[in-house]
Design a protein around this motif. Structure first.
Motif, PDB file in Angstrom:
ATOM      1  N   UNK A 179      -3.620   8.310   4.579  1.00 32.26           N
ATOM      2  CA  UNK A 179      -5.029   8.742   4.489  1.00 32.26           C
ATOM      3  C   UNK A 179      -5.937   7.828   5.304  1.00 32.26           C
ATOM      4  N   UNK A 180      -5.710   6.538   5.183  1.00 29.63           N
ATOM      5  CA  UNK A 180      -6.568   5.579   5.889  1.00 29.63           C
ATOM      6  C   UNK A 180      -6.380   5.678   7.398  1.00 29.63           C
ATOM      7  N   UNK A 181      -5.113   5.728   7.826  1.00 31.76           N
ATOM      8  CA  UNK A 181      -4.871   5.752   9.271  1.00 31.76           C
ATOM      9  C   UNK A 181      -5.293   7.099   9.866  1.00 31.76           C
ATOM     10  N   UNK A 182      -5.074   8.178   9.137  1.00 34.26           N
ATOM     11  CA  UNK A 182      -5.481   9.495   9.646  1.00 34.26           C
ATOM     12  C   UNK A 182      -7.001   9.579   9.771  1.00 34.26           C
ATOM     13  N   UNK A 183      -7.699   9.032   8.792  1.00 36.33           N
ATOM     14  CA  UNK A 183      -9.170   9.069   8.830  1.00 36.33           C
ATOM     15  C   UNK A 183      -9.683   8.287  10.037  1.00 36.33           C
ATOM     16  N   UNK A 184      -9.055   7.131  10.282  1.00 36.78           N
ATOM     17  CA  UNK A 184      -9.530   6.275  11.377  1.00 36.78           C
ATOM     18  C   UNK A 184      -9.137   6.823  12.742  1.00 36.78           C
ATOM     19  N   UNK A 185      -7.929   7.365  12.848  1.00 33.90           N
ATOM     20  CA  UNK A 185      -7.389   7.696  14.168  1.00 33.90           C
ATOM     21  C   UNK A 185      -7.273   9.198  14.429  1.00 33.90           C
ATOM     22  N   UNK A 186      -7.809  10.023  13.532  1.00 32.66           N
ATOM     23  CA  UNK A 186      -7.711  11.477  13.729  1.00 32.66           C
ATOM     24  C   UNK A 186      -8.227  11.937  15.101  1.00 32.66           C
ATOM     25  N   UNK A 187      -9.408  11.468  15.559  1.00 31.52           N
ATOM     26  CA  UNK A 187      -9.873  11.909  16.884  1.00 31.52           C
ATOM     27  C   UNK A 187      -8.915  11.481  17.997  1.00 31.52           C
ATOM     28  N   UNK A 188      -8.383  10.243  17.886  1.00 33.48           N
ATOM     29  CA  UNK A 188      -7.446   9.749  18.910  1.00 33.48           C
ATOM     30  C   UNK A 188      -6.177  10.601  18.926  1.00 33.48           C
ATOM     31  N   UNK A 189      -5.719  11.029  17.744  1.00 35.31           N
ATOM     32  CA  UNK A 189      -4.517  11.859  17.677  1.00 35.31           C
ATOM     33  C   UNK A 189      -4.770  13.233  18.289  1.00 35.31           C
ATOM     34  N   UNK A 244     -11.898  18.510  17.018  1.00 38.73           N
ATOM     35  CA  UNK A 244     -12.018  19.483  15.939  1.00 38.73           C
ATOM     36  C   UNK A 244     -12.076  18.831  14.560  1.00 38.73           C
ATOM     37  N   UNK A 245     -11.743  17.565  14.510  1.00 38.55           N
ATOM     38  CA  UNK A 245     -11.721  16.896  13.205  1.00 38.55           C
ATOM     39  C   UNK A 245     -10.522  17.322  12.377  1.00 38.55           C
ATOM     40  N   UNK A 246      -9.393  17.544  13.065  1.00 40.39           N
ATOM     41  CA  UNK A 246      -8.194  17.999  12.362  1.00 40.39           C
ATOM     42  C   UNK A 246      -7.676  16.901  11.444  1.00 40.39           C
ATOM     43  N   UNK A 247      -7.510  17.231  10.186  1.00 40.55           N
ATOM     44  CA  UNK A 247      -6.886  16.301   9.241  1.00 40.55           C
ATOM     45  C   UNK A 247      -6.100  17.121   8.242  1.00 40.55           C
ATOM     46  N   UNK A 248      -5.170  16.464   7.572  1.00 37.99           N
ATOM     47  CA  UNK A 248      -4.407  17.138   6.522  1.00 37.99           C
ATOM     48  C   UNK A 248      -4.463  16.285   5.269  1.00 37.99           C
ATOM     49  N   UNK A 249      -4.585  16.917   4.127  1.00 32.65           N
ATOM     50  CA  UNK A 249      -4.516  16.162   2.880  1.00 32.65           C
ATOM     51  C   UNK A 249      -3.046  15.942   2.549  1.00 32.65           C
ATOM     52  N   UNK A 306       0.867  -1.201   0.000  1.00 31.90           N
ATOM     53  CA  UNK A 306       0.000   0.000   0.000  1.00 31.90           C
ATOM     54  C   UNK A 306       0.890   1.233   0.000  1.00 31.90           C
ATOM     55  N   UNK A 307       0.513   2.254  -0.740  1.00 31.44           N
ATOM     56  CA  UNK A 307       1.385   3.423  -0.889  1.00 31.44           C
ATOM     57  C   UNK A 307       1.408   4.252   0.392  1.00 31.44           C
ATOM     58  N   UNK A 308       2.448   5.080   0.480  1.00 29.54           N
ATOM     59  CA  UNK A 308       2.632   5.955   1.631  1.00 29.54           C
ATOM     60  C   UNK A 308       1.401   6.845   1.813  1.00 29.54           C
ATOM     61  N   UNK A 309       0.936   7.440   0.713  1.00 33.97           N
ATOM     62  CA  UNK A 309      -0.209   8.349   0.778  1.00 33.97           C
ATOM     63  C   UNK A 309      -1.459   7.623   1.254  1.00 33.97           C
ATOM     64  N   UNK A 310      -1.679   6.438   0.705  1.00 33.29           N
ATOM     65  CA  UNK A 310      -2.892   5.692   1.044  1.00 33.29           C
ATOM     66  C   UNK A 310      -2.870   5.252   2.508  1.00 33.29           C
ATOM     67  N   UNK A 311      -1.713   4.774   2.947  1.00 38.20           N
ATOM     68  CA  UNK A 311      -1.558   4.373   4.361  1.00 38.20           C
ATOM     69  C   UNK A 311      -1.863   5.554   5.265  1.00 38.20           C
TER      70      UNK A 311
END
Lengths: 172, 186
Positions: A8-18, B15-20, A1-6
Motif C-alpha cells: 500500500x505504501x509503495x503503490x501510493x508513493x510510486x503509482x504515477x512512476x509505475x 490515470x492514478x491507477x491503484x489496486x486495493x 512491516x506486513x506484505x499488505x502495508x508495504x
C-alpha cells in the motif's frame, strides 16, 4: 512491516512512476492496463519475500521492470522491427515536424516512441533517469556496472538535448 | 532543454491507477482458478480424443487402424501427464525483487533459448508419429480412393517435423545474440 502495508505504501508513493513505466513498455492502452495490473500483482506477491535486502524503491523498480521486460519478450513478434541501443538511436533520423515539436503532448508522445524503440536494459536506464533516480541506484536496480550506467546516462542526456531542443530538432 | 524534458516527464498526467489489497487477492485467486481451468481443459481435450479413438477401435475392423488408435490413445494419455508436469511453477515470492534486471533478463533469455534448443519438442512430435501413421495407413487400406489424402497427410506431417528443429534453432540463435550483448553490460 506486513506484505499488505508495504504494498500500500509503495503503490501510493510510486503509482504515477509505475504508470509511466508501463507506458514506456507498452503502446497499446488495453495491453498497458493489463501490464500495469500484472506489475501491481507481482509487487504485492514479491513483498512476501522482502527482508530489507535493499531499499523499497529499488525493490519496486526491479519488480516492475522485470515484469515489463517479460511482457515485452512474451509479446514480441519474431518479424517485428528490432529494438535498438542508445548508440543506434543517436544515428536514427529525426522526423521533421517543427509544429509537432512545439506541442508538449506531442513531445511526450515522441519521447515515449523513442523509449519504446530501445532494448529492455536501455529502456530501463532511460526511464529511471527520467524519474530522477541517481546513477548508483540505477546500477543497483539494473545490475549494470557503474561505468556502464554513467556512460548510458551521458548518452541519454546528449540524445534528449539534441532531439528535444526547444522549437524542435532544427531549433526553429 | 533536458530539464524541460525531465519536468515534462514527471508532471505528465497519469490515470492514478491503484489496486486495493482486496482487489489484488481477488485477482490472484482468479489467476489460479484460470490456471486450474486451463489444465482441466487439456485433460478434457485429451479425454475426448481418447474416447473418439476408442470408438474407432470398436468400430473399424482394420488391424492397422486399431493399432494406430491404441497408440494415439496412449500418446494423448502421456500428453495429459506431461501437461501437469510442465505447468509453470511459481517463482519464490521475492525473486523478482531480489534479482537485478540484467540477471533477470539473462535468465529469461537463457530459459527461452534452452527450451528451443531442447530436443523435447521434436520428441513430443515423434511420440505421436507411429500411432498417426498406422491409423492413416489403415484408413487408406480400407478406403483405397482416399490413398492420395493419406499421402498428403504424410507429406504435411513430415514437412512439419523437418521444420521444427531449424525454425527453433533460428529463434534460439536470436536469443543467443541478445545474451551476448547483455554480457557487455555487467
Amino acid at each position: 512491516m506486513s506484505q499488505d502495508l508495504l504494498y500500500q505504501q509503495s503503490a501510493a508513493e510510486l503509482a504515477p512512476a509505475l504508470e509511466r513505466l508501463a507506458r514506456s513498455y507498452e503502446a497499446d492502452p488495453e495491453k498497458r492496463r493489463d501490464l500495469l495490473q500484472e506489475i501491481h500483482l507481482a509487487l504485492w506477491r514479491s513483498f512476501a519475500g522482502f527482508n530489507a535486502q535493499c531499499s523499497v524503491r529499488t525493490w519496486v523498480y526491479r519488480v516492475a521492470h522485470n515484469v515489463a521486460a517479460s511482457h515485452v519478450l512474451k509479446h514480441r513478434r519474431m518479424n517485428a522491427r528490432p529494438l535498438v541501443s542508445l548508440d543506434d538511436i543517436e544515428s536514427l533520423p529525426e522526423p521533421r515536424d517543427a509544429e509537432a515539436a512545439a506541442d508538449r503532448l506531442k513531445t511526450l508522445d515522441r519521447l515515449y516512441a523513442l523509449i519504446r524503440q530501445l532494448k529492455p536494459i536501455e529502456r530501463e536506464v532511460i526511464t529511471l533517469y527520467l524519474e530522477g533516480v541517481d546513477a548508483a541506484s540505477i546500477g543497483e536496480i539494473t545490475g549494470i556496472s557503474p561505468g556502464n550506467a554513467a556512460t548510458k546516462i551521458h548518452r541519454i542526456k546528449k540524445i534528449l538535448a539534441s532531439r528535444f531542443r526547444e522549437g524542435g530538432p532544427d531549433g526553429r | 532543454m533536458a530539464d524541460d524534458v525531465l519536468d515534462l516527464w514527471r508532471n505528465q498526467k497519469t490515470e492514478g491507477f491503484q489496486m486495493t489489497t482486496v482487489e489484488i487477492r481477488k485477482r490472484v485467486m482468479e489467476f489460479e482458478k484460470t490456471s486450474r481451468r486451463n489444465l482441466f481443459d487439456v485433460y478434457l481435450a485429451c479425454a475426448c480424443i481418447v474416447l473418439v479413438m476408442a470408438a474407432f477401435f470398436a468400430t473399424f475392423p482394420n488391424a492397422l487402424q486399431r493399432a494406430g488408435a491404441v497408440l494415439i490413445m496412449v500418446s494423448f494419455g502421456w500428453l495429459a501427464v506431461q501437461a501437469r508436469r510442465t505447468r509453470t511453477k511459481k517463482a519464490p515470492a521475492g525473486e523478482l525483487g531480489n534479482t537485478a534486471s540484467l540477471d533477470f533478463l539473462r535468465a529469461e533469455l537463457s530459459r527461452r533459448r534452452d527450451v528451443l534448443r531442447s530436443p523435447r519438442p521434436l520428441i513430443n512430435a515423434l511420440i505421436f508419429t507411429p500411432g498417426y501413421l498406422l491409423f492413416f495407413a489403415g484408413f487408406a487400406a480400407s478406403n483405397p480412393k482416399h490413398v492420395p489424402f493419406f499421402y498428403f497427410q504424410l507429406v504435411t506431417f513430415a514437412v512439419v517435423i523437418l521444420l521444427i528443429v531449424p525454425l527453433n534453432r533460428r529463434v534460439a540463435g536470436r536469443y543467443e545474440r541478445e545474451l551476448a550483448e547483455l554480457e557487455k553490460l555487467g
